[in-house]
Design a protein around this motif. Sequence first.
Motif, short mmCIF file in Angstrom:
data_model
loop_
_atom_site.label_atom_id
_atom_site.label_comp_id
_atom_site.label_asym_id
_atom_site.label_seq_id
_atom_site.Cartn_x
_atom_site.Cartn_y
_atom_site.Cartn_z
N SER A 11 36.93 -84.24 -66.22
CA SER A 11 37.82 -83.36 -66.98
C SER A 11 38.01 -82.03 -66.27
O SER A 11 39.01 -81.33 -66.49
CB SER A 11 37.25 -83.11 -68.38
OG SER A 11 37.21 -84.30 -69.14
N GLY A 12 37.09 -81.68 -65.39
CA GLY A 12 37.20 -80.45 -64.63
C GLY A 12 38.40 -80.41 -63.71
O GLY A 12 38.75 -79.34 -63.19
N ALA A 13 39.07 -81.53 -63.51
CA ALA A 13 40.32 -81.53 -62.74
C ALA A 13 41.37 -80.65 -63.40
O ALA A 13 42.33 -80.21 -62.75
CB ALA A 13 40.85 -82.96 -62.60
N HIS A 14 41.19 -80.36 -64.69
CA HIS A 14 42.13 -79.49 -65.40
C HIS A 14 42.01 -78.04 -64.96
O HIS A 14 42.72 -77.18 -65.48
CB HIS A 14 41.90 -79.59 -66.92
CG HIS A 14 42.35 -80.89 -67.49
ND1 HIS A 14 42.11 -81.26 -68.80
CD2 HIS A 14 43.02 -81.94 -66.94
CE1 HIS A 14 42.61 -82.46 -69.02
NE2 HIS A 14 43.17 -82.90 -67.91
N THR A 15 41.15 -77.77 -64.00
CA THR A 15 41.06 -76.42 -63.46
C THR A 15 42.25 -76.08 -62.59
O THR A 15 42.46 -74.90 -62.24
CB THR A 15 39.75 -76.23 -62.67
OG1 THR A 15 39.56 -74.84 -62.39
CG2 THR A 15 39.76 -77.01 -61.37
N ILE A 16 43.05 -77.08 -62.20
CA ILE A 16 44.27 -76.82 -61.43
C ILE A 16 45.46 -77.46 -62.14
O ILE A 16 45.32 -78.45 -62.85
CB ILE A 16 44.18 -77.34 -59.98
CG1 ILE A 16 43.89 -78.85 -59.95
CG2 ILE A 16 43.14 -76.58 -59.19
CD1 ILE A 16 43.99 -79.47 -58.56
N GLY A 17 46.63 -76.86 -61.94
CA GLY A 17 47.85 -77.47 -62.44
C GLY A 17 48.34 -76.89 -63.76
O GLY A 17 47.77 -75.95 -64.31
N VAL A 18 49.41 -77.50 -64.26
CA VAL A 18 50.07 -77.01 -65.47
C VAL A 18 50.22 -78.14 -66.49
O VAL A 18 50.09 -79.33 -66.15
CB VAL A 18 51.46 -76.43 -65.16
CG1 VAL A 18 51.36 -75.24 -64.22
CG2 VAL A 18 52.39 -77.51 -64.55
N ALA A 19 50.47 -77.74 -67.72
CA ALA A 19 50.79 -78.69 -68.79
C ALA A 19 52.08 -78.23 -69.46
O ALA A 19 52.50 -77.08 -69.28
CB ALA A 19 49.65 -78.76 -69.80
N HIS A 20 52.68 -79.12 -70.22
CA HIS A 20 53.88 -78.77 -70.97
C HIS A 20 53.52 -78.60 -72.45
O HIS A 20 52.59 -79.23 -72.95
CB HIS A 20 54.96 -79.84 -70.80
CG HIS A 20 55.52 -79.91 -69.41
ND1 HIS A 20 54.83 -80.49 -68.36
CD2 HIS A 20 56.69 -79.46 -68.89
CE1 HIS A 20 55.56 -80.41 -67.25
NE2 HIS A 20 56.69 -79.77 -67.56
N CYS A 21 54.26 -77.75 -73.13
CA CYS A 21 53.96 -77.39 -74.52
C CYS A 21 53.68 -78.58 -75.44
O CYS A 21 52.75 -78.50 -76.26
CB CYS A 21 55.10 -76.55 -75.10
SG CYS A 21 55.36 -74.98 -74.25
N PRO A 22 54.44 -79.69 -75.36
CA PRO A 22 54.18 -80.79 -76.30
C PRO A 22 52.75 -81.33 -76.25
O PRO A 22 52.28 -81.91 -77.23
CB PRO A 22 55.18 -81.87 -75.85
CG PRO A 22 56.31 -81.09 -75.27
CD PRO A 22 55.66 -79.94 -74.56
N ALA A 23 52.03 -81.12 -75.14
CA ALA A 23 50.67 -81.65 -75.01
C ALA A 23 49.67 -80.91 -75.88
O ALA A 23 48.58 -81.43 -76.14
CB ALA A 23 50.22 -81.61 -73.55
N PHE A 24 50.01 -79.72 -76.34
CA PHE A 24 49.07 -78.94 -77.15
C PHE A 24 49.72 -78.20 -78.31
O PHE A 24 49.06 -77.47 -79.05
CB PHE A 24 48.33 -77.93 -76.26
CG PHE A 24 49.24 -77.01 -75.50
CD1 PHE A 24 49.70 -75.83 -76.06
CD2 PHE A 24 49.64 -77.33 -74.21
CE1 PHE A 24 50.56 -74.99 -75.36
CE2 PHE A 24 50.48 -76.49 -73.50
CZ PHE A 24 50.94 -75.32 -74.07
N ILE A 25 51.01 -78.41 -78.52
CA ILE A 25 51.76 -77.65 -79.53
C ILE A 25 51.20 -77.84 -80.94
O ILE A 25 51.25 -76.94 -81.78
CB ILE A 25 53.27 -78.03 -79.49
CG1 ILE A 25 54.13 -76.98 -80.19
CG2 ILE A 25 53.51 -79.40 -80.09
CD1 ILE A 25 54.35 -75.75 -79.36
N SER A 26 50.62 -79.00 -81.21
CA SER A 26 50.08 -79.28 -82.55
C SER A 26 48.92 -78.35 -82.90
O SER A 26 48.58 -78.20 -84.08
CB SER A 26 49.63 -80.73 -82.66
OG SER A 26 48.57 -80.99 -81.75
N ARG A 27 48.31 -77.73 -81.91
CA ARG A 27 47.21 -76.81 -82.16
C ARG A 27 47.71 -75.41 -82.54
O ARG A 27 46.91 -74.58 -82.99
CB ARG A 27 46.32 -76.69 -80.91
CG ARG A 27 45.78 -78.00 -80.39
CD ARG A 27 44.82 -77.78 -79.23
NE ARG A 27 43.57 -77.18 -79.69
CZ ARG A 27 42.72 -76.55 -78.89
NH1 ARG A 27 43.01 -76.40 -77.60
NH2 ARG A 27 41.60 -76.04 -79.37
#
Length: 343
Positions: free
Chosen positions: A199-215
Motif C-alpha cells: 500500500s506504500g506505493a501510494h506515496t507517489i502519484g495522483v488520484a481522481h476525486c471519485p475514488a474518495f469523494i464519498s468521504r
Amino acid sequence: MAPCGRSTMAALASVAVYSCMVLCLMSAAVAAQLRVGFYSQTCPTAETLIRQTFNDAVQQSDGIGADLLRMHFHDCFVRGCDGSVLIDSANGNTAEKDAEINQTIEEEAFQVIDNAKARLEAACPGVVSCADILAFIARDSVAHYGGHFYDLPAGRRDGRISRASESMLELPTSDLRLGQLTKVFAGKGLTQYEMITLSGAHTIGVAHCPAFISRLYNFSSSSGVDPTLDPAYAAQLQQQCPTAESNTEVPMDPPSELGFDNSFYQGILRHRGLFTSDQTLVSKPAAAAQVTLFALNSAVFKSRFSAAIVRMGSIDVLTGTNGEIRTNCRVPNSIELGSSFFI
C-alpha cells in the motif's frame, strides 16, 4: 444448519491449513522458475534498454512512473503477472485496460511499454516478454523516486487473454476495509503484512476525486465527512473536489507526491490517508503497529517494499513453455499473425 462440533472445526482447520500449504508450495515452485539475470545470455542489454526507455519517458512526464508502477500491480492481480493489462480491446472483447478501474492509467504509460518493446525487438527479437518489461520498468520507477533498486527475478511469459470484467472482480478498490483488503491479498498468496507494505506505493502519484469523494459529502446520517479524516485535510480536499461530479487529480501523498518514502504512513497516523483503504490500515492494533514502524523508519519500509513487490511479481506467472513472448505488447501473437483466435 447445525453448528460444528470441536472435532469438525479441527478437521476444517486442518483442511484449510493443508490447502494453504499446497498453494504456497505451488507458488514457490513457480517463483523458483524466475531468476535474477534471466536474460544475461539471451539479451544481455535488456534491463539497460528498459531503463533507458524509462529515463526518456520520465524526462517528458515526471509522474509517469507512478502509472507504470500501478500497471504492474494491476497486471499481477488479474490472471497473474502476464502482461494482460497491456492488451488492447478487440474483436468485441473489452480488455483489462478499458475496465473502469484502469481508465485513469494514462495512455502515455502504455506507450512507454511499447517503446521499450520496440527497442528490445530490435536488439533481440522474440526474447523479452511484455510481462517482464512491465516488472522491470516498475522497479525502475521505484528506484527513480527514491526507493531501492532491487534484484528482480525474470522469466515471465505473456498471457493471451484479457477481460475487463476480471479486473473489476479481482482488483482491490479504494473503499475497502482492512479485513476486505486482507482477504483480497490473501487470495493472491500475500500476507496482511505484505498488503500494508505494498500500500506504500501510494506515496507517489495522483488520484481522481471519485475514488474518495464519498468521504467528503453525505458520508452518513450522522456525519457529512468521514470522521476518520482529519478535518483540515477534508476541507482542503473539498476545495479540490467541490462537487460529487468533480474529477480533479489530487496527490495521494501531498507532502511527497514524487518521493518514494514513508510520508504516506506518517499521513495515515495523522488521519490523512486519502482513501478509505489507506486510513483503514490503522483500524486494528497489529496493522497500526506496522504503519507506525514504517512511519518512523523509512529505510525499513523501503527494504520491506522491495521484498514484497518481488513476491507480488511472482503471482501466477507463466514460465517455461506456457504463454508466449508477444511481438506487440498490445496484441497476442495469434491475432498479430492474422489467425482466427479471439480473446
